[in-house]
Write a protein that holds these residues in place. Structure first.
Motif, PDB file in Angstrom:
ATOM      1  N   ALA A 283       0.830  -1.206   0.000  1.00 22.08           N
ATOM      2  CA  ALA A 283       0.000   0.000   0.000  1.00 22.08           C
ATOM      3  C   ALA A 283       0.864   1.254   0.000  1.00 22.08           C
ATOM      4  O   ALA A 283       0.554   2.245  -0.682  1.00 22.08           O
ATOM      5  N   GLY A 284       1.962   1.234   0.761  1.00 18.53           N
ATOM      6  CA  GLY A 284       2.854   2.385   0.785  1.00 18.53           C
ATOM      7  C   GLY A 284       3.497   2.639  -0.563  1.00 18.53           C
ATOM      8  O   GLY A 284       3.600   3.794  -1.015  1.00 18.53           O
ATOM      9  N   ALA A 285       3.927   1.572  -1.246  1.00 23.70           N
ATOM     10  CA  ALA A 285       4.536   1.739  -2.563  1.00 23.70           C
ATOM     11  C   ALA A 285       3.537   2.293  -3.567  1.00 23.70           C
ATOM     12  O   ALA A 285       3.852   3.206  -4.347  1.00 23.70           O
ATOM     13  N   VAL A 286       2.324   1.755  -3.552  1.00 25.19           N
ATOM     14  CA  VAL A 286       1.288   2.249  -4.470  1.00 25.19           C
ATOM     15  C   VAL A 286       0.966   3.710  -4.159  1.00 25.19           C
ATOM     16  O   VAL A 286       0.771   4.527  -5.066  1.00 25.19           O
ATOM     17  N   SER A 287       0.938   4.066  -2.871  1.00 19.84           N
ATOM     18  CA  SER A 287       0.586   5.424  -2.478  1.00 19.84           C
ATOM     19  C   SER A 287       1.589   6.450  -2.986  1.00 19.84           C
ATOM     20  O   SER A 287       1.198   7.516  -3.472  1.00 19.84           O
TER      21      SER A 287
ATOM     22  N   GLY B 139      -3.647   1.339   9.225  1.00 16.95           N
ATOM     23  CA  GLY B 139      -2.742   2.069   8.347  1.00 16.95           C
ATOM     24  C   GLY B 139      -2.869   1.619   6.906  1.00 16.95           C
ATOM     25  O   GLY B 139      -2.905   2.445   5.984  1.00 16.95           O
ATOM     26  N   VAL B 140      -2.952   0.312   6.691  1.00 14.56           N
ATOM     27  CA  VAL B 140      -3.109  -0.218   5.334  1.00 14.56           C
ATOM     28  C   VAL B 140      -4.398   0.297   4.697  1.00 14.56           C
ATOM     29  O   VAL B 140      -4.402   0.759   3.542  1.00 14.56           O
ATOM     30  N   LEU B 141      -5.482   0.233   5.437  1.00 10.61           N
ATOM     31  CA  LEU B 141      -6.781   0.617   4.887  1.00 10.61           C
ATOM     32  C   LEU B 141      -6.819   2.093   4.505  1.00 10.61           C
ATOM     33  O   LEU B 141      -7.274   2.454   3.415  1.00 10.61           O
ATOM     34  N   LEU B 142      -6.310   2.956   5.388  1.00 11.49           N
ATOM     35  CA  LEU B 142      -6.400   4.392   5.109  1.00 11.49           C
ATOM     36  C   LEU B 142      -5.462   4.800   3.972  1.00 11.49           C
ATOM     37  O   LEU B 142      -5.825   5.625   3.122  1.00 11.49           O
ATOM     38  N   VAL B 143      -4.269   4.215   3.918  1.00 19.90           N
ATOM     39  CA  VAL B 143      -3.335   4.525   2.827  1.00 19.90           C
ATOM     40  C   VAL B 143      -3.889   4.033   1.496  1.00 19.90           C
ATOM     41  O   VAL B 143      -3.810   4.724   0.471  1.00 19.90           O
ATOM     42  N   ALA B 144      -4.473   2.828   1.490  1.00 21.31           N
ATOM     43  CA  ALA B 144      -5.064   2.306   0.257  1.00 21.31           C
ATOM     44  C   ALA B 144      -6.254   3.150  -0.196  1.00 21.31           C
ATOM     45  O   ALA B 144      -6.419   3.433  -1.388  1.00 21.31           O
ATOM     46  N   ALA B 145      -7.091   3.574   0.765  1.00 20.29           N
ATOM     47  CA  ALA B 145      -8.232   4.429   0.417  1.00 20.29           C
ATOM     48  C   ALA B 145      -7.764   5.771  -0.122  1.00 20.29           C
ATOM     49  O   ALA B 145      -8.370   6.325  -1.047  1.00 20.29           O
ATOM     50  N   ASP B 146      -6.674   6.300   0.435  1.00 21.95           N
ATOM     51  CA  ASP B 146      -6.144   7.575  -0.052  1.00 21.95           C
ATOM     52  C   ASP B 146      -5.613   7.440  -1.472  1.00 21.95           C
ATOM     53  O   ASP B 146      -5.821   8.324  -2.312  1.00 21.95           O
TER      54      ASP B 146
END
Length: 348
Positions: free
Chosen positions: A28-32, A305-312
């Motif tokens: 998720a961090g990499a995609v973000s 953290g995963v959910l909010l970063v992915a949603a962003d």
């Protein structure tokens, strides 16, 4: 609805579950950091972070000044919202409990809307004194004051009544909602746009300064929350049993409420109002890992953290080059998902 129905369920081994959550967090961090109006390649990220490699100045600026603060704030906010939800669900012994129950979000929202609408008139002194921190500081103070008020109403003769606390939260939510509605009626067009965007939540304005101000408070809540793991496990058996096991029931209630208010207030001060994270994440983690808080709290932090970063990340690409408020994305995803969980549990 008590949480003990899932207390014996442990469908995922703890080490494997944590490894999977860490892998999802990295993904998720990499995609973000790579997605957005200005997409970045992996080579851009490596060049921007590695001093010996010449980097594209624009890519370096986008990564270091826009994407990284947004990623870190999303991780912290998602983690603290989920952990706050887990604390309150354990305290109330109800998997449907949410940080908004005790009025934290409503108080923060009312204070923030007051600054947006009245910042140039009645609250001009406050905005002049606090500058660009007028809104986040007001939101943090509003959430904290409302929580303290609810706790004072419920605290009598050295004990805190959970039922009274919930009723006080309902009343405070209604009063704060009425105040917010009145201020919204008074707002002009420009204020309405700012008010709407803030009330739906967003990480678009994340800066290193926001992290410096709100980050320590969110980290403090995350670090202290595991200290309540054993007392909250005892609460699953009922307050009398927890008292007989040697825990100070009122102290546990007070600590859980204050930590939830601290975390949610600090997150809401810089991200706006973001719902469903504190409701859905602990519920799902409890079904996957069981009701023991020693595992539930760290798992909820990672999953939040995963959910909010992915949603962003999704909010940036769904209607690109425009951007959806992250609170709207969470409502569109979290609402149907949570309803599906309830229907599945009903059919089992």
């Amino acid at each position: 609805m008590a949480v003990d129905s899932s207390a014996a369920v442990r469908r995922v081994p703890a080490p494997l579950g944590i490894l999977l959550l860490l892998a999802l967090l990295l993904l998720a961090g990499a995609v973000s950091v790579m997605t957005g109006a200005y997409p970045l390649q992996l080579s851009d990220i490596v060049a921007s972070l590695w001093p010996r490699v010449e980097a594209d100045p624009l890519a370096q600026m986008v990564l270091q000044d826009v994407r990284l603060p947004r990623l870190i704030l999303g991780l912290l906010a998602g983690a603290v919202l989920a952990v706050s939800g887990a604390l309150l669900q354990g305290l109330f012994r109800n998997p449907l409990a949410d940080p908004g129950l005790i009025g934290v979000s409503a108080g923060a929202g009312l204070a923030a809307v007051a600054v947006i609408v009245l910042g140039s008139t009645v609250l001009s002194g406050w905005t002049a004194f606090t500058g660009r921190w007028a809104l986040p500081l007001a939101a943090f103070m509003g959430g904290s004051l409302v929580t303290f008020l609810a706790w004072r109403i419920a605290h009598r003769q050295g004990q805190t009544s959970v039922a009274t606390l919930l009723l006080a939260g309902i009343a405070i939510n209604a009063i704060a909602g009425a105040g917010t509605g009145l201020l919204t009626f008074m707002a002009d067009d420009a204020q309405l746009r700012s008010l709407t965007f803030w009330s739906m939540g967003s990480l678009a304005q994340a800066t290193w300064s926001d992290i410096a101000v709100a980050g320590p408070w969110m980290l403090l809540a995350l670090v202290l929350a595991p200290l309540l793991a054993r007392p909250l496990d005892a609460f699953l058996l009922g307050e009398p049993v927890a008292g007989h096991l040697g825990y100070s029931v009122d102290w546990v209630k007070r600590a859980a409420i204050l930590l939830a208010a601290l975390g949610v207030g600090a997150a809401g001060a810089v991200t706006g109002l973001i719902g469903f994270v504190g409701l859905v994440v602990p519920h799902v983690m409890r079904q996957l890992f069981g009701a023991g808080h020693r595992m539930l709290l760290p798992a909820s932090a990672l999953a939040g953290g995963v959910l909010l970063v992915a949603a962003d990340a999704a909010a940036r690409v769904v209607v690109a080059p425009a951007e959806l408020p992250i609170g709207l994305v969470m409502a569109l995803v979290g609402g149907p998902f949570f309803l599906g969980l309830l229907l599945r549990n009903r059919m089992v």
